[in-house]
Scaffold this active site. Structure first.
Site, PDB file in Angstrom:
ATOM      1  N   GLU A 284       0.872  -1.174   0.000  1.00 28.58           N
ATOM      2  CA  GLU A 284       0.000   0.000   0.000  1.00 28.58           C
ATOM      3  C   GLU A 284       0.909   1.224   0.000  1.00 28.58           C
ATOM      4  O   GLU A 284       1.487   1.584   1.026  1.00 28.58           O
ATOM      5  CB  GLU A 284      -0.913  -0.012   1.236  1.00 28.58           C
ATOM      6  CG  GLU A 284      -1.928  -1.146   1.254  1.00 28.58           C
ATOM      7  CD  GLU A 284      -2.941  -1.039   0.127  1.00 28.58           C
ATOM      8  OE1 GLU A 284      -3.090   0.067  -0.459  1.00 28.58           O
ATOM      9  OE2 GLU A 284      -3.588  -2.049  -0.188  1.00 28.58           O
TER      10      GLU A 284
ATOM     11  N   CYS B 233      -2.207   9.333   2.539  1.00 29.34           N
ATOM     12  CA  CYS B 233      -1.744   8.780   1.261  1.00 29.34           C
ATOM     13  C   CYS B 233      -2.708   9.065   0.116  1.00 29.34           C
ATOM     14  O   CYS B 233      -2.307   9.053  -1.042  1.00 29.34           O
ATOM     15  CB  CYS B 233      -1.498   7.280   1.392  1.00 29.34           C
ATOM     16  SG  CYS B 233      -2.942   6.327   1.909  1.00 29.34           S
TER      17      CYS B 233
END
Length: 455
Positions: free
Chosen positions: A209, A243
């Site tokens: 990720e 993010c």
């Protein structure tokens, strides 16, 4: 040697099949939920110490999200784990076919500092539900939260089932040189490459990720005031240290001025007097503060642009007149700085996004349904929203993950269960008859029958 011994103990414990019964897994989730509820105050204090998060933001983005994922997983555990029957081809008559999901074994979860509690606990929920043993490595850049996680896990589980390894690069390297059955990493691209390189030595499967520069496109049909509010929310959440934060704005030239004016109002409303606002999250470290400040071109800062090195706070900042060559467009910002670029046609905006590495998220504000369809069809990204930001990850009913340089694999809800388990395919062939067509010698009749069976 201590880490090597720890992994060996977990492997021996997994070999006893203790983690396989669903009741054992459910009880593990129950223990985790109780421990989180009991330590919520400690978790909030730790997040405040590491990042300056308020209790409300900590619950909305860390504790509450974790509990929601945990409860969803527990309520669907039996359904996720059940045997799933599939149709058997005529050529395999008579048999039954099905799939079952097995835990991988001993898994490593490496988490980042920006959401240090949630991004540790949500993958752990999936790993436990799938029946694995887990080594958890929180980020050294969030030491207070890492310490709380260590205490919480130690209260819930024996170390041969779940354990926490605290520390920095030395501990990371020691862990990556062990043989795990699965590695789940959340963090930056540079470290992600190192994780994948180390995993490849053991052929260990990974979920990465990562991040990237997530674009936010606003066209001329958008409800500009509402768009500005939702963009500001996504940008200021955790002070941009997210993010999937909108990393840069692609605005239709016809609405750029109005959009910037509305964004300025929303920034002031959400984070008034930002440099002295105790509810406003700060940068995680002086190094990160200096890096983000270094991306701000004072000549292009039409809103904000200032920071306080003592408190590590940076004002919500808008940069206007930005080009693709500017330093702020060369790396993920991870701070409250929003560069604005303009376009004249949607073709131009799509071409710009497609010319760059695939982002983790994309956001498009528009009332034009045809334009919405074009954006979804013609651009590649991990996930995103139409007419909003961030919220696509706040559900256990859809997977969350990247594509290309923004990551591989996904999790949340059933996706987490599937990520931390292997789907085993089984054909149960009956013995009361045996079709001779597959056996040598092959005749013309057998050839004709094969063509019938294998249609």
């Amino acid at each position: 040697m201590e880490i090597e011994t720890l992994v060996a103990r977990q492997r021996a414990y997994f070999a006893q099949n203790a983690t396989l019964p669903l009741e054992f897994r459910r009880e593990a989730l129950d223990k985790l939920e109780r421990a989180i509820a009991q330590r919520e105050g400690e978790i909030n204090d730790a997040l405040r110490a590491d990042l300056g998060k308020s209790a409300s933001e900590s619950y909305m983005c860390e504790v509450g999200m974790t509990l929601s994922e945990l409860r969803f997983m527990r309520s669907h555990l039996r359904a996720f784990a059940r045997k799933r029957r599939v149709l058997t081809p005529l050529a395999q008559f008579h048999a039954s076919s099905y799939t079952v999901r097995d835990p991988y074994g001993v898994v490593l979860i490496m988490s980042p500092w920006n959401y240090p509690f949630m991004l540790t606990m949500e993958p752990l929920v999936g790993a436990l539900a799938a029946g694995n043993c887990c080594v958890v490595k929180p980020s050294a850049y969030a030491p207070a939260t890492s310490a709380v996680i260590g205490k919480l896990i130690a209260d819930c589980f024996p170390p041969e089932h779940v354990c926490v390894v605290e520390g920095g690069r030395a501990e990371n390297q020691a862990l990556l040189h062990q043989t795990f059955d699965y590695i789940f990493f959340t963090g930056g691209v540079t470290v992600g490459r190192e994780v994948m390189r180390c995993a490849s030595e053991h052929l260990t499967p990974v979920t990465l990720e990562l991040g990237g520069k997530s674009p936010c496109i606003v066209d001329s049909t958008a409800k500009v005031k509402l768009a500005a509010r939702r963009i500001a929310f996504g940008k200021l959440l955790n002070c941009g240290q997210t993010c999937v934060a909108p990393d840069y704005l692609l605005a239709d030239r016809r609405v750029e001025g109005e959009l910037i004016a509305c964004l300025a109002q929303e920034f002031e409303r959400m984070a008034p007097d930002a440099l002295r606002n105790d509810s406003y999250v700060h940068m995680v470290s002086r190094k990160h503060f200096d890096r983000v400040m270094g991306l701000i071109d004072p000549e292009k800062a039409v809103i904000g642009g200032h920071g306080d090195a003592q408190t590590l706070r940076i004002e919500p900042t808008i940069l206007r007149g930005v080009s693709a060559e500017d330093p702020v467009m060369q790396e993920e910002i991870f701070g409250p700085v929003l560069p604005v670029l303009t376009y004249d046609t949607l073709d131009e905006a799509i071409a710009f996004v497609r010319s760059r590495p695939h982002p983790l998220a994309l956001y498009f504000f528009s009332e034009d349904k045809a334009a919405q369809r074009r954006i979804l069809r013609e651009t590649a990204f991990g996930g995103g929203c139409i007419n909003d930001t961030i919220i696509h990850l706040a559900t256990s009913r859809m997977g969350f993950g990247g594509v290309g340089q923004s990551g591989m694999g996904s999790y949340h809800g059933k996706k987490s269960f599937d990520t931390f388990s292997h789907e085993k395919s089984i054909v149960d062939k009956k013995t009361w008859m045996d079709m001779p067509v597959r056996y040598m010698p092959y005749t013309k009749l057998k050839g004709k029958l094969l063509r019938i069976f294998l249609r």
